[in-house]
Design a protein around this motif. Sequence first.
Motif, PDB file in Angstrom:
ATOM      1  N   TRP A  98      -8.112  -0.393  14.952  1.00 15.63           N
ATOM      2  CA  TRP A  98      -7.993   0.254  13.643  1.00 15.63           C
ATOM      3  C   TRP A  98      -8.690   1.610  13.642  1.00 15.63           C
ATOM      4  CZ3 TRP A  98     -11.499   1.881   9.923  1.00 15.63           C
ATOM      5  CH2 TRP A  98     -10.948   2.231   8.673  1.00 15.63           C
ATOM      6  N   TYR A  99      -9.774   1.743  14.411  1.00 14.26           N
ATOM      7  CA  TYR A  99     -10.517   3.001  14.454  1.00 14.26           C
ATOM      8  C   TYR A  99      -9.811   4.056  15.313  1.00 14.26           C
ATOM      9  CZ  TYR A  99     -14.338   0.231  12.515  1.00 14.26           C
ATOM     10  OH  TYR A  99     -15.108  -0.580  11.718  1.00 14.26           O
ATOM     11  N   ARG A 100      -8.835   3.637  16.093  1.00 16.83           N
ATOM     12  CA  ARG A 100      -8.219   4.538  17.064  1.00 16.83           C
ATOM     13  C   ARG A 100      -6.828   5.015  16.660  1.00 16.83           C
ATOM     14  NH1 ARG A 100      -9.787   0.055  20.880  1.00 16.83           N
ATOM     15  NH2 ARG A 100     -11.940   0.516  21.508  1.00 16.83           N
ATOM     16  N   ILE A 101      -6.137   4.227  15.841  1.00 15.42           N
ATOM     17  CA  ILE A 101      -4.743   4.560  15.536  1.00 15.42           C
ATOM     18  C   ILE A 101      -4.432   4.180  14.087  1.00 15.42           C
ATOM     19  CG2 ILE A 101      -3.961   2.320  16.428  1.00 15.42           C
ATOM     20  CD1 ILE A 101      -1.370   3.666  17.289  1.00 15.42           C
ATOM     21  N   PRO A 102      -3.783   5.069  13.327  1.00 15.94           N
ATOM     22  CA  PRO A 102      -3.386   4.713  11.965  1.00 15.94           C
ATOM     23  C   PRO A 102      -2.153   3.807  11.985  1.00 15.94           C
ATOM     24  CG  PRO A 102      -2.722   6.972  12.449  1.00 15.94           C
ATOM     25  CD  PRO A 102      -3.468   6.479  13.655  1.00 15.94           C
ATOM     26  N   VAL A 103      -2.329   2.567  11.553  1.00 16.89           N
ATOM     27  CA  VAL A 103      -1.241   1.591  11.609  1.00 16.89           C
ATOM     28  C   VAL A 103      -0.594   1.461  10.234  1.00 16.89           C
ATOM     29  CG1 VAL A 103      -2.226   0.323  13.540  1.00 16.89           C
ATOM     30  CG2 VAL A 103      -2.855  -0.304  11.210  1.00 16.89           C
ATOM     31  N   TYR A 104       0.659   1.056  10.228  1.00 24.54           N
ATOM     32  CA  TYR A 104       1.402   0.993   8.967  1.00 24.54           C
ATOM     33  C   TYR A 104       2.528  -0.010   9.063  1.00 24.54           C
ATOM     34  CZ  TYR A 104       4.775   3.956  11.487  1.00 24.54           C
ATOM     35  OH  TYR A 104       5.674   4.455  12.407  1.00 24.54           O
ATOM     36  N   TRP A 105       3.042  -0.365   7.893  1.00 23.49           N
ATOM     37  CA  TRP A 105       4.280  -1.127   7.792  1.00 23.49           C
ATOM     38  C   TRP A 105       5.278  -0.273   7.021  1.00 23.49           C
ATOM     39  CZ3 TRP A 105       6.361  -2.645   3.036  1.00 23.49           C
ATOM     40  CH2 TRP A 105       5.528  -2.475   1.932  1.00 23.49           C
ATOM     41  N   LYS A 106       6.547  -0.579   7.166  1.00 26.37           N
ATOM     42  CA  LYS A 106       7.588   0.190   6.484  1.00 26.37           C
ATOM     43  C   LYS A 106       8.104  -0.577   5.272  1.00 26.37           C
ATOM     44  CE  LYS A 106       9.257   3.153  10.192  1.00 26.37           C
ATOM     45  NZ  LYS A 106      10.424   3.587  10.991  1.00 26.37           N
ATOM     46  N   GLY A 107       8.162   0.119   4.132  1.00 29.30           N
ATOM     47  CA  GLY A 107       8.574  -0.504   2.891  1.00 29.30           C
ATOM     48  C   GLY A 107      10.073  -0.483   2.671  1.00 29.30           C
ATOM     49  N   ASN A 108      10.477  -1.095   1.576  1.00 23.27           N
ATOM     50  CA  ASN A 108      11.881  -1.210   1.205  1.00 23.27           C
ATOM     51  C   ASN A 108      12.201  -0.172   0.134  1.00 23.27           C
ATOM     52  OD1 ASN A 108      14.438  -1.941   0.418  1.00 23.27           O
ATOM     53  ND2 ASN A 108      13.967  -4.103   0.109  1.00 23.27           N
ATOM     54  N   CYS A 109      12.951   0.846   0.497  1.00 21.90           N
ATOM     55  CA  CYS A 109      13.260   1.941  -0.432  1.00 21.90           C
ATOM     56  C   CYS A 109      14.192   1.514  -1.563  1.00 21.90           C
ATOM     57  CB  CYS A 109      13.894   3.110   0.328  1.00 21.90           C
ATOM     58  SG  CYS A 109      12.792   3.860   1.540  1.00 21.90           S
ATOM     59  N   ASP A 110      14.829   0.372  -1.433  1.00 23.13           N
ATOM     60  CA  ASP A 110      15.776  -0.079  -2.445  1.00 23.13           C
ATOM     61  C   ASP A 110      15.140  -0.935  -3.539  1.00 23.13           C
ATOM     62  OD1 ASP A 110      18.130   1.128  -1.420  1.00 23.13           O
ATOM     63  OD2 ASP A 110      18.206  -0.388   0.149  1.00 23.13           O
ATOM     64  N   THR A 111      13.823  -1.196  -3.431  1.00 18.61           N
ATOM     65  CA  THR A 111      13.176  -2.014  -4.451  1.00 18.61           C
ATOM     66  C   THR A 111      12.019  -1.261  -5.103  1.00 18.61           C
ATOM     67  OG1 THR A 111      11.801  -3.083  -2.748  1.00 18.61           O
ATOM     68  CG2 THR A 111      13.836  -4.218  -3.410  1.00 18.61           C
ATOM     69  N   VAL A 112      12.131   0.052  -5.191  1.00 22.96           N
ATOM     70  CA  VAL A 112      11.126   0.869  -5.879  1.00 22.96           C
ATOM     71  C   VAL A 112      11.314   0.744  -7.386  1.00 22.96           C
ATOM     72  CG1 VAL A 112      10.402   3.255  -6.332  1.00 22.96           C
ATOM     73  CG2 VAL A 112      10.807   2.494  -3.984  1.00 22.96           C
ATOM     74  N   ILE A 113      10.199   0.559  -8.089  1.00 25.24           N
ATOM     75  CA  ILE A 113      10.233   0.517  -9.550  1.00 25.24           C
ATOM     76  C   ILE A 113       9.236   1.536 -10.088  1.00 25.24           C
ATOM     77  CG2 ILE A 113      11.007  -1.874  -9.659  1.00 25.24           C
ATOM     78  CD1 ILE A 113       8.168  -2.711 -10.242  1.00 25.24           C
ATOM     79  N   GLY A 114       9.401   1.901 -11.340  1.00 24.55           N
ATOM     80  CA  GLY A 114       8.570   2.938 -11.930  1.00 24.55           C
ATOM     81  C   GLY A 114       7.696   2.431 -13.054  1.00 24.55           C
ATOM     82  N   PRO A 115       7.127   3.348 -13.846  1.00 23.23           N
ATOM     83  CA  PRO A 115       6.266   2.976 -14.953  1.00 23.23           C
ATOM     84  C   PRO A 115       6.991   2.087 -15.969  1.00 23.23           C
ATOM     85  CG  PRO A 115       6.116   5.328 -14.511  1.00 23.23           C
ATOM     86  CD  PRO A 115       7.253   4.813 -13.696  1.00 23.23           C
ATOM     87  N   GLU A 116       6.249   1.125 -16.490  1.00 28.20           N
ATOM     88  CA  GLU A 116       6.701   0.216 -17.549  1.00 28.20           C
ATOM     89  C   GLU A 116       7.739  -0.806 -17.086  1.00 28.20           C
ATOM     90  OE1 GLU A 116       4.872   0.416 -20.081  1.00 28.20           O
ATOM     91  OE2 GLU A 116       4.053   2.427 -19.741  1.00 28.20           O
ATOM     92  N   ALA A 117       8.167  -0.741 -15.836  1.00 29.77           N
ATOM     93  CA  ALA A 117       9.142  -1.716 -15.344  1.00 29.77           C
ATOM     94  C   ALA A 117       8.480  -3.084 -15.167  1.00 29.77           C
ATOM     95  CB  ALA A 117       9.739  -1.250 -14.020  1.00 29.77           C
ATOM     96  N   THR A 118       9.293  -4.133 -15.295  1.00 29.68           N
ATOM     97  CA  THR A 118       8.812  -5.487 -15.068  1.00 29.68           C
ATOM     98  C   THR A 118       8.831  -5.789 -13.575  1.00 29.68           C
ATOM     99  OG1 THR A 118       9.600  -6.246 -17.224  1.00 29.68           O
ATOM    100  CG2 THR A 118       9.225  -7.936 -15.541  1.00 29.68           C
ATOM    101  N   VAL A 119       7.719  -6.322 -13.084  1.00 31.56           N
ATOM    102  CA  VAL A 119       7.608  -6.652 -11.660  1.00 31.56           C
ATOM    103  C   VAL A 119       8.196  -8.039 -11.420  1.00 31.56           C
ATOM    104  CG1 VAL A 119       6.029  -6.940  -9.721  1.00 31.56           C
ATOM    105  CG2 VAL A 119       5.499  -5.300 -11.532  1.00 31.56           C
ATOM    106  N   PRO A 120       9.144  -8.169 -10.496  1.00 28.80           N
ATOM    107  CA  PRO A 120       9.682  -9.502 -10.211  1.00 28.80           C
ATOM    108  C   PRO A 120       8.657 -10.367  -9.479  1.00 28.80           C
ATOM    109  CG  PRO A 120      10.535  -7.908  -8.633  1.00 28.80           C
ATOM    110  CD  PRO A 120       9.755  -7.122  -9.663  1.00 28.80           C
ATOM    111  N   TRP A 121       8.619 -11.639  -9.822  1.00 27.86           N
ATOM    112  CA  TRP A 121       7.739 -12.590  -9.127  1.00 27.86           C
ATOM    113  C   TRP A 121       8.626 -13.468  -8.250  1.00 27.86           C
ATOM    114  CZ3 TRP A 121       2.434 -14.025 -11.006  1.00 27.86           C
ATOM    115  CH2 TRP A 121       1.826 -14.985 -10.176  1.00 27.86           C
ATOM    116  N   PRO A 122       8.636 -13.258  -6.940  1.00 26.09           N
ATOM    117  CA  PRO A 122       9.520 -14.037  -6.069  1.00 26.09           C
ATOM    118  C   PRO A 122       9.251 -15.536  -6.161  1.00 26.09           C
ATOM    119  CG  PRO A 122       8.615 -12.142  -4.897  1.00 26.09           C
ATOM    120  CD  PRO A 122       7.862 -12.249  -6.194  1.00 26.09           C
TER     121      PRO A 122
END
Length: 309
Positions: A98-122
């Motif tokens: 972790w100190y040597r390399i910035p690690v990441y995961w890739k998100g889902n661009c098709d499930t972006v929500i904005g302000p005031e939207a209801t968050v789905p609970w899977p």
Amino acid sequence: MKFVTFQTRPGPGGPRPTRFGILDGDTVREVPGSLLGRLREDDGLAQLRALGPSGFSGEHRLGDVALRAPLPRPNSMRDFMLVEEHVKGSLGEVPAEWYRIPVYWKGNCDTVIGPEATVPWPYYTDKLDFELELGAVIGRRAFRVDVGEAAECIAGFTVFNDWSARDIQMREMSVGLGVGLSKDFATSLGPCLVTPDEFDVTTARMRARVNGEVWSEGTLGGMRFSFPEVISHLSQEQPLQPGDVLGSGTVARGCGLELDRWIRPGDTVELEVDGIGVLRNVVGPKNPPPGPGAGIPSILRPAAPANGA
């Protein structure tokens, strides 16, 4: 400058088209096109800065519009873990890499929500969680840039909340792969995109409230790698494009997992970053599971009772 994506309030004809504008106090000055489209133009940000009155297609009071995610569908999303205390709080210890390399995961661009939207609970999770983060948006193509050049590639910053199914996340990570189902159902962005000249990543106060109660508060002053360092690192063998979003990872104690406090259906979660604003979402009810014969993967089925009952 602050950029917003918005809709005027629904009328008799139903929802209105999504629009793009510049937020100035309580006024939204509408601009033709979209934020992503503008970022993809040569010198798109410079053109927006140079707009005069003739460049606006209308004005709206902020209270008369509904803000959406600044980028309703980003070009891509990568989310990092850049705060040491959060890594300790989530994993128990910090891996040496972790100190040597910035690690990441890739998100889902098709499930972006904005302000005031209801968050789905899977249906498959019993432990839904929020994450108090910041998102940096790329404003121009970056390939093999140094750290100084990388800073000039940032169009702005927004609040970033990658909702997480913690029980499923732990199961996915135990395999040494992922995350996937535990994250891909929803990511909140908003309420606006603030340009770097008006925002300081390291000093801005960030806080999370649940039903009005402050659960978390902090800053990103202790990031292991800065956004320019991350961009420079990524760009060495892959070009970054306008509209790519990079998440900072969670601030220290900036999620329910670290606090051992858990949100519930109906809760209101507000993530606030000074200089950007409040990203507010309501947690929806737990979705019902698919009906019989839907072929639910065995990993998501409840374990059978030991006695077979």
